[in-house]
Design a protein around this motif. Structure first.
Motif, PDB file in Angstrom:
ATOM      1  N   GLN A 149       0.829  -1.200   0.000  1.00  0.00           N
ATOM      2  CA  GLN A 149       0.000   0.000   0.000  1.00  0.00           C
ATOM      3  C   GLN A 149       0.868   1.256   0.000  1.00  0.00           C
ATOM      4  OE1 GLN A 149      -3.210   0.320  -0.326  1.00  0.00           O
ATOM      5  NE2 GLN A 149      -3.888  -1.788  -0.119  1.00  0.00           N
ATOM      6  N   LEU A 150       1.950   1.221   0.773  1.00  0.00           N
ATOM      7  CA  LEU A 150       2.842   2.381   0.838  1.00  0.00           C
ATOM      8  C   LEU A 150       3.459   2.669  -0.528  1.00  0.00           C
ATOM      9  CD1 LEU A 150       5.338   3.209   3.635  1.00  0.00           C
ATOM     10  CD2 LEU A 150       6.188   3.093   1.309  1.00  0.00           C
ATOM     11  N   ARG A 167       2.136   8.722   5.274  1.00  0.00           N
ATOM     12  CA  ARG A 167       1.480   8.248   6.500  1.00  0.00           C
ATOM     13  C   ARG A 167       0.026   8.710   6.520  1.00  0.00           C
ATOM     14  NH1 ARG A 167      -0.284  10.487  10.936  1.00  0.00           N
ATOM     15  NH2 ARG A 167      -0.542   9.201  12.809  1.00  0.00           N
ATOM     16  N   ALA A 168      -0.219   9.984   6.182  1.00  0.00           N
ATOM     17  CA  ALA A 168      -1.589  10.498   6.191  1.00  0.00           C
ATOM     18  C   ALA A 168      -2.463   9.750   5.184  1.00  0.00           C
ATOM     19  CB  ALA A 168      -1.577  11.990   5.881  1.00  0.00           C
ATOM     20  N   GLY A 174      -7.394   3.669   6.211  1.00  0.00           N
ATOM     21  CA  GLY A 174      -7.708   2.780   7.329  1.00  0.00           C
ATOM     22  C   GLY A 174      -6.539   1.921   7.772  1.00  0.00           C
ATOM     23  N   ILE A 175      -5.318   2.334   7.460  1.00  0.00           N
ATOM     24  CA  ILE A 175      -4.125   1.582   7.850  1.00  0.00           C
ATOM     25  C   ILE A 175      -3.391   2.388   8.914  1.00  0.00           C
ATOM     26  CG2 ILE A 175      -1.959   0.541   7.074  1.00  0.00           C
ATOM     27  CD1 ILE A 175      -3.171   0.388   4.281  1.00  0.00           C
ATOM     28  N   PRO A 176      -3.524   2.048  10.188  1.00  0.00           N
ATOM     29  CA  PRO A 176      -2.825   2.800  11.239  1.00  0.00           C
ATOM     30  C   PRO A 176      -1.328   2.519  11.188  1.00  0.00           C
ATOM     31  CG  PRO A 176      -3.935   0.895  12.182  1.00  0.00           C
ATOM     32  CD  PRO A 176      -4.330   0.941  10.734  1.00  0.00           C
TER      33      PRO A 176
END
Length: 386
Positions: A149-150, A167-168, A174-176
């Motif tokens: 995802q990153l 990060r935001a 929905g990925i903390p």
């Protein structure tokens, strides 16, 4: 005259005669004279014995079923040995490498059909190398979903997002995740932004034209849209020469509301950008429009447009870029994230790409830290609903 009776000899007798000649060192003539046997018959027994010893059926005597089975197995063994030698030669010729050989051994070990010792011996690799290969695979950590995802977010941003915005974006999905974790994953996967700086002076404040006071006075947080706009000009390098970009930005949502591009910087360029913003947003009179002291913004055409729409003109102090820092920041983002990564062949190509950046990326997708990490369009929609 009566005939002599025909003598018959069993297999044990024949073998005894043959042994006398082959193992006891007696000659054929000595054995034949002593036992009153014909030499031709004894020689035939010797020939039959030698044939049987070499694996062939004896003369005049077929092999027994057991002997036939033994001969068949011996033939199969010889064929397998020949095939094995052929495969070894071909295997060495292809030179697959030890790692490929280890991959061949692993399914054989899973089936438990062959021992590891046998597999390594036949394929000519060491057991210690096989164990090292297995351990090396166990030490490799699988790529996590977060890393995927990153990387996706980084690529979707045009490879320009840093750790904070990535990060935001992941949190919005929905990925903390923490920022330092993002930084370590970016280093691990070699995700780096590369920027280059160029500079061309575009502001000419040495002119006799009248200028506005600094009404905005760095009040960059208006309470509603269309209360305060900022405007400025920057340059775009192309292989066909410089292209100049005039932009108008709404300070409330940091949205680009007007822009225009031309190969020169006449007053008409900044007027076109402001007209686009006025037509699109339909502001009420009293809107503050802030710019630098460039001759284009002090021109009669521009000031007349300000008066016709009932706007309030505002200009930065001379030589003070901080009075219009929000617009300076937008230009820096534009160049770091798009312009400095391209080489435009001509003006139309640059116009198309910059328009795409403003409309499709900056206003619609790019996360803005000053807006709570949402794009300008989303911020305006959320504020309107609230």
């Amino acid at each position: 005259m009566s005939k002599k009776p025909r003598r018959s000899y069993d297999a044990a007798f024949k073998l005894q005669v043959v042994n006398m000649i082959t193992t006891q060192g007696l000659s054929i003539s000595q054995v034949c004279q002593d036992m009153r046997l014909g030499e031709s018959m004894v020689r035939r027994w010797l020939q039959q014995f030698k044939a049987e010893q070499s694996g062939l059926p004896g003369i005049g005597k077929p092999l027994t079923p057991e002997q036939q089975r033994i001969r068949q197995l011996e033939a199969e063994v010889r064929q397998l040995k020949s095939d094995n030698d052929l495969l070894k030669k071909a295997f060495r010729l292809l030179c697959p490498g030890a790692e490929v050989t280890y991959q061949v051994i692993k399914p054989l070990q899973a089936e438990k059909a062959h021992s590891l010792k046998q597999c390594c011996r036949v394929l000519e690799v060491s057991r210690s190398g096989y164990y090292t290969s297995v351990k090396r695979e166990q030490d490799v950590k699988p790529v996590s979903e977060v890393a995927v995802q990153l990387t996706s977010v980084f690529e979707a941003s045009g490879r320009c997002y840093g750790s904070r915005r990535i990060r935001a974006a992941l949190v919005n999905k929905g990925i903390p995740i923490g920022r330092y974790k993002v930084r370590s994953l970016m280093r691990q996967h070699q995700l780096r932004t590369v920027w280059k700086r160029k500079f061309v002076h575009t502001t000419d404040s040495n002119h006799p034209l009248p200028v506005y006071d600094n009404v905005l006075n760095r009040q960059f947080r208006p309470e509603a849209p269309n209360r305060a706009w900022v405007a400025d000009i920057t340059y775009i390098r192309t292989l066909a020469g410089w292209l100049y970009l005039a932009v108008v930005l709404d300070l409330y949502s940091r949205k680009i509301v007007g822009w225009a591009m031309a190969p020169s910087m006449p007053a008409e360029l900044v007027c076109s950008a402001l007209k686009m913003a006025l037509i699109q947003r339909q502001p009420q009179p009293g809107l503050i429009v802030h710019s630098d002291r460039g001759s284009q913004y002090a021109s009669h055409e521009y000031t007349q447009l300000i008066e016709d729409y009932g706007l309030i003109g505002s200009m930065s102090r001379k030589g003070n870029c901080w009075d219009n820092s929000v617009m300076e920041r937008f230009f820096l983002n534009l160049k770091m994230e798009r312009v400095w990564r391209r080489q435009y062949a001509n003006h139309p190509e640059a116009v198309k790409d910059i328009t795409d950046y403003i409309v499709c990326f900056y206003n619609s997708q790019r996360l803005h830290s000053g807006l709570g990490n949402v794009p300008p369009n989303v911020y305006e929609q959320e504020m309107a609903r609230a």
